[in-house]
Design an enzyme around this catalytic site. Sequence first.
Site, PDB file in Angstrom:
ATOM      1  N   GLY A  60       6.240   1.197   6.279  1.00 35.29           N
ATOM      2  CA  GLY A  60       5.101   2.274   5.787  1.00 35.29           C
ATOM      3  C   GLY A  60       4.612   1.679   4.652  1.00 35.29           C
ATOM      4  O   GLY A  60       3.847   2.760   3.983  1.00 35.29           O
ATOM      5  N   LEU A  61       4.570   0.494   4.136  1.00 35.61           N
ATOM      6  CA  LEU A  61       3.831   0.145   3.030  1.00 35.61           C
ATOM      7  C   LEU A  61       2.704  -0.755   3.375  1.00 35.61           C
ATOM      8  O   LEU A  61       2.412  -1.540   2.448  1.00 35.61           O
ATOM      9  CB  LEU A  61       5.019  -0.590   1.976  1.00 35.61           C
ATOM     10  CG  LEU A  61       6.116   0.222   1.584  1.00 35.61           C
ATOM     11  CD1 LEU A  61       7.266  -0.319   0.722  1.00 35.61           C
ATOM     12  CD2 LEU A  61       5.452   1.508   0.664  1.00 35.61           C
ATOM     13  N   GLY A 115       2.736  -3.786   4.783  1.00 37.41           N
ATOM     14  CA  GLY A 115       2.760  -5.390   4.599  1.00 37.41           C
ATOM     15  C   GLY A 115       1.900  -6.174   5.297  1.00 37.41           C
ATOM     16  O   GLY A 115       1.284  -7.157   4.827  1.00 37.41           O
ATOM     17  N   GLY A 116       1.919  -5.718   6.747  1.00 38.68           N
ATOM     18  CA  GLY A 116       1.085  -6.843   7.620  1.00 38.68           C
ATOM     19  C   GLY A 116      -0.208  -6.733   7.344  1.00 38.68           C
ATOM     20  O   GLY A 116      -0.933  -7.597   7.543  1.00 38.68           O
ATOM     21  N   SER A 117      -0.681  -5.477   7.048  1.00 33.71           N
ATOM     22  CA  SER A 117      -2.158  -5.293   6.572  1.00 33.71           C
ATOM     23  C   SER A 117      -2.607  -5.852   5.342  1.00 33.71           C
ATOM     24  O   SER A 117      -3.624  -6.516   5.264  1.00 33.71           O
ATOM     25  CB  SER A 117      -2.380  -3.634   6.558  1.00 33.71           C
ATOM     26  OG  SER A 117      -2.075  -3.028   7.791  1.00 33.71           O
ATOM     27  N   ASP A 152      -5.387   0.246   8.538  1.00 39.03           N
ATOM     28  CA  ASP A 152      -5.310   0.378   6.948  1.00 39.03           C
ATOM     29  C   ASP A 152      -5.647  -1.027   6.295  1.00 39.03           C
ATOM     30  O   ASP A 152      -5.588  -0.973   4.992  1.00 39.03           O
ATOM     31  CB  ASP A 152      -4.071   0.881   6.474  1.00 39.03           C
ATOM     32  CG  ASP A 152      -2.877   0.238   6.824  1.00 39.03           C
ATOM     33  OD1 ASP A 152      -2.998  -1.112   7.601  1.00 39.03           O
ATOM     34  OD2 ASP A 152      -1.450   0.586   6.678  1.00 39.03           O
ATOM     35  N   LYS A 200       0.878  -1.175   0.094  1.00 38.24           N
ATOM     36  CA  LYS A 200      -0.035   0.197  -0.104  1.00 38.24           C
ATOM     37  C   LYS A 200       0.860   1.239   0.208  1.00 38.24           C
ATOM     38  O   LYS A 200       1.967   1.304   0.727  1.00 38.24           O
ATOM     39  CB  LYS A 200      -0.987  -0.064   1.406  1.00 38.24           C
ATOM     40  CG  LYS A 200      -1.426   1.374   1.672  1.00 38.24           C
ATOM     41  CD  LYS A 200      -1.470   1.477   3.124  1.00 38.24           C
ATOM     42  CE  LYS A 200      -0.206   1.719   3.927  1.00 38.24           C
ATOM     43  NZ  LYS A 200      -0.216   2.036   5.301  1.00 38.24           N
TER      44      LYS A 200
HETATM   45  C1  LIG Z   1       0.400   5.665   8.850  1.00 35.31           C
HETATM   46  C2  LIG Z   1      -0.354   4.715   8.230  1.00 35.31           C
HETATM   47  C3  LIG Z   1      -1.160   5.433   7.132  1.00 35.31           C
HETATM   48  O1  LIG Z   1      -0.256   5.550   6.133  1.00 35.31           O
HETATM   49  O2  LIG Z   1       0.055   3.599   7.855  1.00 35.31           O
HETATM   50  P1  LIG Z   1       1.656   2.816   8.046  1.00 35.31           P
HETATM   51  O3  LIG Z   1       2.624   3.924   7.651  1.00 35.31           O
HETATM   52  O4  LIG Z   1       1.641   2.355   9.367  1.00 35.31           O
HETATM   53  O5  LIG Z   1       1.712   1.855   6.943  1.00 35.31           O
HETATM   54  C4  LIG Z   1      -1.881   4.230   8.998  1.00 35.31           C
HETATM   55  O6  LIG Z   1      -2.535   5.239   9.342  1.00 35.31           O
HETATM   56  C5  LIG Z   1      -1.359   3.323   9.887  1.00 35.31           C
HETATM   57  O7  LIG Z   1      -2.329   1.941   9.969  1.00 35.31           O
HETATM   58  P2  LIG Z   1      -1.821   0.586  10.750  1.00 35.31           P
HETATM   59  O8  LIG Z   1      -0.368   0.580  10.413  1.00 35.31           O
HETATM   60  O9  LIG Z   1      -2.813  -0.564  10.332  1.00 35.31           O
HETATM   61  O10 LIG Z   1      -2.146   1.097  12.195  1.00 35.31           O
HETATM   62  P3  LIG Z   1      -2.500   0.347  13.041  1.00 35.31           P
HETATM   63  O11 LIG Z   1      -1.772  -1.106  13.525  1.00 35.31           O
HETATM   64  O12 LIG Z   1      -4.023   0.093  13.327  1.00 35.31           O
HETATM   65  O13 LIG Z   1      -2.029   1.147  14.482  1.00 35.31           O
HETATM   66  C6  LIG Z   1      -0.818   1.125  15.293  1.00 35.31           C
HETATM   67  C7  LIG Z   1      -0.754   2.104  16.082  1.00 35.31           C
HETATM   68  O14 LIG Z   1      -0.712   3.414  15.265  1.00 35.31           O
HETATM   69  C8  LIG Z   1      -1.468   4.578  15.958  1.00 35.31           C
HETATM   70  N1  LIG Z   1      -2.359   4.901  14.962  1.00 35.31           N
HETATM   71  C9  LIG Z   1      -2.804   4.081  13.759  1.00 35.31           C
HETATM   72  C10 LIG Z   1      -3.673   4.628  12.933  1.00 35.31           C
HETATM   73  C11 LIG Z   1      -4.233   5.749  13.110  1.00 35.31           C
HETATM   74  N2  LIG Z   1      -5.415   6.335  12.317  1.00 35.31           N
HETATM   75  N3  LIG Z   1      -4.017   6.583  14.313  1.00 35.31           N
HETATM   76  C12 LIG Z   1      -3.208   6.294  15.208  1.00 35.31           C
HETATM   77  O15 LIG Z   1      -2.848   6.943  15.989  1.00 35.31           O
HETATM   78  C13 LIG Z   1      -2.299   3.966  17.082  1.00 35.31           C
HETATM   79  O16 LIG Z   1      -1.210   4.330  18.348  1.00 35.31           O
HETATM   80  C14 LIG Z   1      -1.942   2.401  17.018  1.00 35.31           C
HETATM   81  O17 LIG Z   1      -2.027   1.848  18.021  1.00 35.31           O
HETATM   82  N1  LIG Z   2       2.169 -10.443   8.396  1.00 35.07           N
HETATM   83  C1  LIG Z   2       2.807  -9.644   8.901  1.00 35.07           C
HETATM   84  N2  LIG Z   2       3.830  -9.017   8.225  1.00 35.07           N
HETATM   85  C2  LIG Z   2       4.563  -7.925   8.632  1.00 35.07           C
HETATM   86  N3  LIG Z   2       4.649  -7.592   9.708  1.00 35.07           N
HETATM   87  C3  LIG Z   2       3.701  -7.898  10.798  1.00 35.07           C
HETATM   88  C4  LIG Z   2       2.940  -9.032  10.158  1.00 35.07           C
HETATM   89  N4  LIG Z   2       1.972  -9.333  11.133  1.00 35.07           N
HETATM   90  C5  LIG Z   2       2.381  -8.549  12.263  1.00 35.07           C
HETATM   91  N5  LIG Z   2       3.445  -7.611  11.793  1.00 35.07           N
HETATM   92  C6  LIG Z   2       3.914  -6.436  12.542  1.00 35.07           C
HETATM   93  O1  LIG Z   2       3.484  -5.172  12.096  1.00 35.07           O
HETATM   94  C7  LIG Z   2       5.100  -4.446  11.917  1.00 35.07           C
HETATM   95  C8  LIG Z   2       4.615  -3.315  11.095  1.00 35.07           C
HETATM   96  O2  LIG Z   2       5.003  -4.150   9.694  1.00 35.07           O
HETATM   97  P1  LIG Z   2       3.973  -3.543   8.452  1.00 35.07           P
HETATM   98  O3  LIG Z   2       2.879  -3.687   8.441  1.00 35.07           O
HETATM   99  O4  LIG Z   2       4.817  -4.402   7.238  1.00 35.07           O
HETATM  100  O5  LIG Z   2       4.771  -2.111   8.362  1.00 35.07           O
HETATM  101  P2  LIG Z   2       3.999  -0.749   8.371  1.00 35.07           P
HETATM  102  O6  LIG Z   2       3.181  -0.744   9.424  1.00 35.07           O
HETATM  103  O7  LIG Z   2       5.190   0.408   8.312  1.00 35.07           O
HETATM  104  O8  LIG Z   2       3.273  -0.380   7.339  1.00 35.07           O
HETATM  105  C9  LIG Z   2       6.068  -5.344  11.977  1.00 35.07           C
HETATM  106  O9  LIG Z   2       7.185  -4.915  12.528  1.00 35.07           O
HETATM  107  C10 LIG Z   2       5.477  -6.697  12.482  1.00 35.07           C
HETATM  108  O10 LIG Z   2       6.028  -6.760  14.047  1.00 35.07           O
END
Ligand SMILES: C[C@@](CO)(OP(=O)(O)O)[C@H](O)COP(=O)(O)OP(=O)(O)OC[C@H]1O[C@@H](n2ccc(N)nc2=O)[C@H](O)[C@@H]1O
Ligand SMILES: Nc1ncnc2c1ncn2[C@@H]1O[C@H](COP(=O)(O)OP(=O)(O)O)[C@@H](O)[C@H]1O
Length: 300
Positions: free
Chosen positions: A111-112, A114-116, A149, A18
Amino acid sequence: MRWFGLERSPNLLYAPAKLTLGLKVIGLRDDGYHLIDSEMVSVSLFDTLEYEPASGSALDLSIVDSFGSEEIDFNICSVALDSSNTITKGAALFGMGGHCIVYKRIPPGGGLGGGSSDVAAMIRYCTSKYEPLLNASELSSAILRIGADVPFCVGVDRAFISGIGEVFAPGVARRDKFVLFLLPVHSSTPQVYRRFDEMGPNLDSLGELGEFENDLESAAIAVSPILGRYRSALTDRFKRVPSMAGSGSTYFCNGDFDDLDLRAMGEVAGAEWSYVDFGDDGLGAVLAVSVQEVHRSDLD
Ligand SMILES: C[C@@](CO)(OP(=O)(O)O)[C@H](O)COP(=O)(O)OP(=O)(O)OC[C@H]1O[C@@H](n2ccc(N)nc2=O)[C@H](O)[C@@H]1O
Ligand SMILES: Nc1ncnc2c1ncn2[C@@H]1O[C@H](COP(=O)(O)OP(=O)(O)O)[C@@H](O)[C@H]1O
């Protein structure tokens, strides 16, 4: 059949990365989650899941580092394989277990999403085969709890996102190309949001969501200062200011390798890649990956 540079197989589930094209933080909920305005798109860097389903059992997970980069360590082994893994949580919503091998290319903490995206691929598969254990509205809430996400990742279509990630309006699907710079840095999403709160509002960023503007970038750099050094090194090298993907650590530019005068050194999972060495700047190499937009219909 070749498909986005991959051998397409009916036995594999595809999880595209993503890419958050722009992100504004517009509010804070009582539970600490942030309300955002954001535009997201799926791109052709894929984790692939080989899943052998079994109902009512535990999910036996393993992860294979499939980028195969010997130069850069994305610490893929750090991903937990227990019930905290997103894929396990997704399968459990359908009472499913079995065996799953994840061929990982999306760097954790990049920040891409992956887990989601991994769990989203599992949810799409299970939805097509099995009944969920919850009703529709409980299922949506449970999916959002796995990750803010995940709803976007299940949909795999360019969208404008609001709420904490659960409200979306379709964007205009295009075939945009991007170069992702994958850095050997794990950026923690909760830490970045926490630092964002500590830093207070950025007055420069009030107003509409700007394309490629990301409110979380300063906070991500404050948490991991090396990201700022990579940003400067990338800007000097390519004469373009890269944007940060989500909460980092990935930087990206709009366009392809030709635009950046980069030569492909190989191909992996839907993308051409190349090393960019920043040894002279006292930094390690990064992996540049050329990707294009992926739509839901590409996965059918
Ligand atoms: C920042 C974003 C957008 O680009 O993505 P990533 O960079 O992580 O991929 C998203 O808002 C991330 O989404 P995601 O990675 O699914 O977050 P979650 O696992 O639900 O949340 C991890 C933690 O981030 C914080 N969190 C997340 C989403 C949000 N809208 N507000 C928050 O404050 C919360 O502290 C939460 O406990
Ligand atoms: N299937 C999965 N793949 C990657 N990371 C996972 C997964 N399940 C749980 N995680 C946890 O989520 C954290 C964030 O990984 P990821 O979702 O790929 O990155 P981001 O939140 O930066 O987009 C990892 O460091 C890991 O601890």
